[in-house]
Design a protein around this motif. Structure first.
Motif, PDB file in Angstrom:
ATOM      1  N   LEU A   3       0.811  -1.215   0.000  1.00  0.00           N
ATOM      2  CA  LEU A   3       0.000   0.000   0.000  1.00  0.00           C
ATOM      3  C   LEU A   3       0.845   1.265   0.000  1.00  0.00           C
ATOM      4  N   GLY A   4       1.983   1.230   0.671  1.00  0.00           N
ATOM      5  CA  GLY A   4       2.851   2.401   0.669  1.00  0.00           C
ATOM      6  C   GLY A   4       3.318   2.746  -0.726  1.00  0.00           C
ATOM      7  N   LEU A   5       3.748   1.755  -1.461  1.00  0.00           N
ATOM      8  CA  LEU A   5       4.173   1.950  -2.847  1.00  0.00           C
ATOM      9  C   LEU A   5       3.010   2.435  -3.707  1.00  0.00           C
ATOM     10  N   ALA A   6       1.845   1.846  -3.496  1.00  0.00           N
ATOM     11  CA  ALA A   6       0.675   2.223  -4.288  1.00  0.00           C
ATOM     12  C   ALA A   6       0.255   3.660  -4.015  1.00  0.00           C
ATOM     13  N   ILE A   7       0.364   4.107  -2.769  1.00  0.00           N
ATOM     14  CA  ILE A   7       0.050   5.500  -2.446  1.00  0.00           C
ATOM     15  C   ILE A   7       1.006   6.434  -3.179  1.00  0.00           C
ATOM     16  N   VAL A   8       2.298   6.086  -3.166  1.00  0.00           N
ATOM     17  CA  VAL A   8       3.284   6.903  -3.881  1.00  0.00           C
ATOM     18  C   VAL A   8       2.933   6.982  -5.360  1.00  0.00           C
ATOM     19  N   ARG A   9       2.661   5.853  -5.967  1.00  0.00           N
ATOM     20  CA  ARG A   9       2.352   5.832  -7.397  1.00  0.00           C
ATOM     21  C   ARG A   9       1.116   6.672  -7.711  1.00  0.00           C
ATOM     22  N   GLU A  10       0.095   6.546  -6.895  1.00  0.00           N
ATOM     23  CA  GLU A  10      -1.137   7.297  -7.117  1.00  0.00           C
ATOM     24  C   GLU A  10      -0.903   8.800  -6.987  1.00  0.00           C
ATOM     25  N   ALA A  21      -7.403 -12.101   1.000  1.00  0.00           N
ATOM     26  CA  ALA A  21      -8.019 -10.813   1.327  1.00  0.00           C
ATOM     27  C   ALA A  21      -9.110 -10.459   0.314  1.00  0.00           C
ATOM     28  N   LYS A  22      -9.997  -9.567   0.717  1.00  0.00           N
ATOM     29  CA  LYS A  22     -11.177  -9.251  -0.091  1.00  0.00           C
ATOM     30  C   LYS A  22     -10.872  -8.394  -1.318  1.00  0.00           C
ATOM     31  N   PHE A  23      -9.870  -7.521  -1.204  1.00  0.00           N
ATOM     32  CA  PHE A  23      -9.664  -6.524  -2.243  1.00  0.00           C
ATOM     33  C   PHE A  23      -8.232  -6.531  -2.754  1.00  0.00           C
ATOM     34  N   THR A  24      -8.061  -6.187  -4.020  1.00  0.00           N
ATOM     35  CA  THR A  24      -6.730  -5.945  -4.552  1.00  0.00           C
ATOM     36  C   THR A  24      -6.367  -4.477  -4.304  1.00  0.00           C
ATOM     37  N   ILE A  25      -5.082  -4.201  -4.350  1.00  0.00           N
ATOM     38  CA  ILE A  25      -4.627  -2.816  -4.193  1.00  0.00           C
ATOM     39  C   ILE A  25      -5.244  -1.928  -5.270  1.00  0.00           C
ATOM     40  N   GLU A  26      -5.312  -2.434  -6.482  1.00  0.00           N
ATOM     41  CA  GLU A  26      -5.825  -1.640  -7.597  1.00  0.00           C
ATOM     42  C   GLU A  26      -7.288  -1.253  -7.386  1.00  0.00           C
TER      43      GLU A  26
END
Length: 230
Positions: free
Chosen positions: A16-23, A194-199
């Motif tokens: 999630l940290g990486l995904a927040i940066v990318r977003e 888990a229920k959800f993907t990061i995307e």
């Protein structure tokens, strides 16, 4: 033209940290992201794509001397957003009566103590009206704990929530403070069931983080911006 927004994301090498940066980068932000050691990570690959907008720093937040060194390096910097993404867990069914002391301490130190040490040190680097957020969990809710399981993890996130509430009582007048409960996400920690993907959730997560700008005091919210019970 408006000034480019900037963020300091602690714990950005993956998940999630990486995904927040990318977003944030995709939304035109300038980001400083941290990794724990000198190994090449997915964040480094992202930095090659966003050379002018992403810089990488190194810090192990369990080491107070490393926090101090990073604080010194960034002493003159001001950010619109500080977000601390840190978390580990133990076995789902391991009870408080079974967990070894060393494992209990390790989870509590990373999820609660180390996270709050970063908040204490770097909040002054966030401009007035900016946002200071940490990755909490719905499992940190005492009121919603009706199923048990993940006992040590729950306790560590409940401790984090309480410490952020104390912090807000002392220093919550100048910033928006956020405890974010992202939901059960398919990451290395969340696992494949888990229920959800990061995307599926990252847009909602970042929307909720950014919606706090200009507010004051502490909010405990899920990824949709809805209040989570304490």
């Amino acid at each position: 033209m408006s000034k480019q927004k900037s963020a300091l994301i602690i714990g950005a090498s993956r998940g999630l940290g990486l995904a927040i940066v990318r977003e944030l980068l995709e939304r035109g932000w300038k980001v400083t992201g941290t990794v724990r050691d000198q190994k090449r990570t997915q964040l480094h690959a992202l930095a090659e794509q966003y050379q002018e907008h992403l810089e990488i720093e190194h810090v192990d937040i369990t080491e107070t001397n490393q926090i101090a060194v990073l604080k010194n390096r960034l002493s003159s910097r001001s950010f619109d957003l500080l977000f601390v993404n840190a978390g580990i867990t133990n076995d789902r069914y391991e009870t408080i009566g079974e967990v070894p002391t060393e494992k209990f301490v390790h989870v509590m130190v990373i999820n609660s103590l180390s996270t709050m040490r970063v908040v204490e040190q770097f909040t002054e680097n966030v401009r007035l009206g900016g946002t200071v957020g940490v990755m909490s969990s719905g499992q940190g809710s005492v009121a919603d704990n009706e199923k048990g399981e993940f006992e040590v993890y729950r306790a560590s996130k409940a401790a984090l929530n309480t410490l952020m509430r104390s912090f807000a009582a002392r220093r919550g007048k100048d910033h928006a403070l956020l405890l974010l409960a992202p939901g059960w996400v398919k990451t290395d920690m969340g696992g494949p069931n888990a229920k959800f993907t990061i995307e599926e959730i990252i847009h909602d997560i970042v929307d909720t983080i950014l919606a706090q700008e200009g507010r004051r005091g502490l909010q405990y919210l899920d990824r949709f911006g809805k209040t989570v019970r304490w």
